[in-house]
Design a protein around this motif. Structure first.
Motif, mmCIF file in Angstrom:
data_model
loop_
_atom_site.group_PDB
_atom_site.id
_atom_site.type_symbol
_atom_site.label_atom_id
_atom_site.label_comp_id
_atom_site.label_asym_id
_atom_site.label_seq_id
_atom_site.Cartn_x
_atom_site.Cartn_y
_atom_site.Cartn_z
ATOM 1 N N ARG A 1 0.805 -1.221 0.000
ATOM 2 C CA ARG A 1 0.000 0.000 0.000
ATOM 3 C C ARG A 1 0.838 1.271 0.000
ATOM 4 O O ARG A 1 0.319 2.354 -0.266
ATOM 5 N N LEU A 2 2.111 1.171 0.315
ATOM 6 C CA LEU A 2 2.965 2.353 0.403
ATOM 7 C C LEU A 2 3.628 2.657 -0.933
ATOM 8 O O LEU A 2 3.928 1.753 -1.713
ATOM 9 N N ASP A 3 3.871 3.929 -1.168
ATOM 10 C CA ASP A 3 4.561 4.371 -2.381
ATOM 11 C C ASP A 3 6.057 4.459 -2.074
ATOM 12 O O ASP A 3 6.479 5.313 -1.277
ATOM 13 N N PRO A 4 6.899 3.604 -2.676
ATOM 14 C CA PRO A 4 8.331 3.609 -2.357
ATOM 15 C C PRO A 4 9.034 4.891 -2.776
ATOM 16 O O PRO A 4 10.167 5.150 -2.346
ATOM 17 N N ALA A 5 8.401 5.702 -3.606
ATOM 18 C CA ALA A 5 9.017 6.955 -4.041
ATOM 19 C C ALA A 5 8.817 8.082 -3.021
ATOM 20 O O ALA A 5 9.403 9.148 -3.153
ATOM 21 N N ARG A 6 7.977 7.839 -1.997
ATOM 22 C CA ARG A 6 7.728 8.868 -0.996
ATOM 23 C C ARG A 6 8.718 8.730 0.162
ATOM 24 O O ARG A 6 9.285 7.669 0.382
ATOM 25 N N PRO A 7 8.927 9.799 0.948
ATOM 26 C CA PRO A 7 9.868 9.753 2.077
ATOM 27 C C PRO A 7 9.251 9.035 3.275
ATOM 28 O O PRO A 7 8.594 9.651 4.125
ATOM 29 N N LEU A 8 9.440 7.742 3.359
ATOM 30 C CA LEU A 8 8.788 6.934 4.387
ATOM 31 C C LEU A 8 9.565 6.990 5.704
ATOM 32 O O LEU A 8 10.778 6.817 5.736
ATOM 33 N N THR A 9 8.832 7.208 6.794
ATOM 34 C CA THR A 9 9.395 7.175 8.141
ATOM 35 C C THR A 9 8.655 6.105 8.928
ATOM 36 O O THR A 9 7.436 6.187 9.084
ATOM 37 N N TRP A 10 9.385 5.113 9.410
ATOM 38 C CA TRP A 10 8.798 3.994 10.159
ATOM 39 C C TRP A 10 9.089 4.213 11.637
ATOM 40 O O TRP A 10 10.250 4.298 12.047
ATOM 41 N N ILE A 11 8.036 4.290 12.442
ATOM 42 C CA ILE A 11 8.169 4.624 13.857
ATOM 43 C C ILE A 11 7.610 3.489 14.708
ATOM 44 O O ILE A 11 6.432 3.154 14.618
ATOM 45 N N SER A 12 8.464 2.912 15.527
ATOM 46 C CA SER A 12 8.024 1.879 16.475
ATOM 47 C C SER A 12 8.314 2.399 17.881
ATOM 48 O O SER A 12 9.399 2.183 18.432
ATOM 49 N N GLY A 13 7.379 3.125 18.430
ATOM 50 C CA GLY A 13 7.528 3.679 19.767
ATOM 51 C C GLY A 13 8.314 4.979 19.773
ATOM 52 O O GLY A 13 8.785 5.441 18.732
ATOM 53 N N PRO A 14 8.463 5.607 20.944
ATOM 54 C CA PRO A 14 9.246 6.847 21.048
ATOM 55 C C PRO A 14 10.709 6.582 20.751
ATOM 56 O O PRO A 14 11.183 5.447 20.814
ATOM 57 N N SER A 15 11.434 7.648 20.425
ATOM 58 C CA SER A 15 12.859 7.511 20.150
ATOM 59 C C SER A 15 13.584 6.961 21.369
ATOM 60 O O SER A 15 13.385 7.411 22.490
ATOM 61 N N ALA A 16 14.451 5.975 21.152
ATOM 62 C CA ALA A 16 15.208 5.390 22.259
ATOM 63 C C ALA A 16 16.508 4.806 21.737
ATOM 64 O O ALA A 16 16.579 4.311 20.616
ATOM 65 N N THR A 17 17.536 4.870 22.556
ATOM 66 C CA THR A 17 18.817 4.263 22.231
ATOM 67 C C THR A 17 19.467 3.825 23.535
ATOM 68 O O THR A 17 19.043 4.224 24.614
#
Length: 213
Positions: free
Chosen positions: A174-190
């Motif tokens: 369903r996603l357009d690979p030509a678009r700037p995709l950002t995949w987010i799994s929870g808040p930022s963490a490191t």
């Protein structure tokens, strides 16, 4: 000889014994993996999404279209931001009850200006239940990628069930690979070398996902 010529030379030597009529990589590699794991109803898929979002320390809320503006108002009031960032295509009704000053997504905004904004409210492209992932694609209701990376607090609205898919393969269809995709799994963490978890380094410290439906 340049580094580029060395690399290309190694590639040519590695491919020297490959027949010219060999099947392309895309055809030669079997892709018979499962498109989803198990059979779930729509309700079960949404429940799995909520469960996995919470597992990743996102805060999950449920509401309907009528109550959505008041929920967003309450979530922002709890944080008390002076400014909230709003993408150009965000439905006006979503912010109709909120009080903070709205900052609009602009190409000329500097990192310093964005850093003064405490919260951002966006929609999403879709959400993946099996991985608890929200995907943004830069559509008008989501804005530029950077507006969801600099503010410390992100409220993301997911329309249920039309924006919820079960698995990553279903999402890719369903996603357009030509678009700037950002995949987010929870808040930022490191984690540092001693495995101490630090949140908010590479994105928002707090992610609140609102399931609307």
């Amino acid at each position: 000889m340049s580094s580029r010529e060395r690399v290309l030379g190694r590639v040519r030597r590695a491919l020297a014994d490959v027949p010219r009529d060999e099947r392309p990589y895309e055809e030669a590699v079997p892709r018979a993996y499962l498109r989803e794991h198990g059979r779930r109803s729509v309700e079960e898929t949404v429940e799995l999404l909520a469960e996995n979002l919470a597992e990743y320390r996102a805060v999950v809320h449920r509401t309907d279209e009528e109550e959505l503006p008041y929920l967003i108002m309450r979530l922002l009031a709890q944080r008390g931001p002076q400014y909230v960032l709003v993408p150009p295509g965000l439905p006006p009704a979503w912010m109709s009850a909120a009080d903070p000053t709205r900052v609009h997504d602009r190409a000329v905004s500097t990192p310093e200006e964005l850093d003064k904004v405490e919260s951002v409210v966006t929609g999403c492209a879709l959400a993946i239940a099996e991985t608890g992932t929200i995907v943004l694609d830069g559509s008008p209701d989501q804005g530029r990628r950077r507006i969801t990376l600099v503010p410390d607090h992100h409220i993301c609205v997911v329309r249920v069930p039309e924006q919820v898919v079960s698995s990553v393969p279903q999402a890719l269809e369903r996603l357009d690979p030509a678009r700037p995709l950002t995949w987010i799994s929870g808040p930022s963490a490191t984690s540092d070398i001693e495995l101490d978890r630090v949140e908010g380094v590479h994105g928002p410290r707090t992610l609140e996902v609102v399931l609307v439906g």
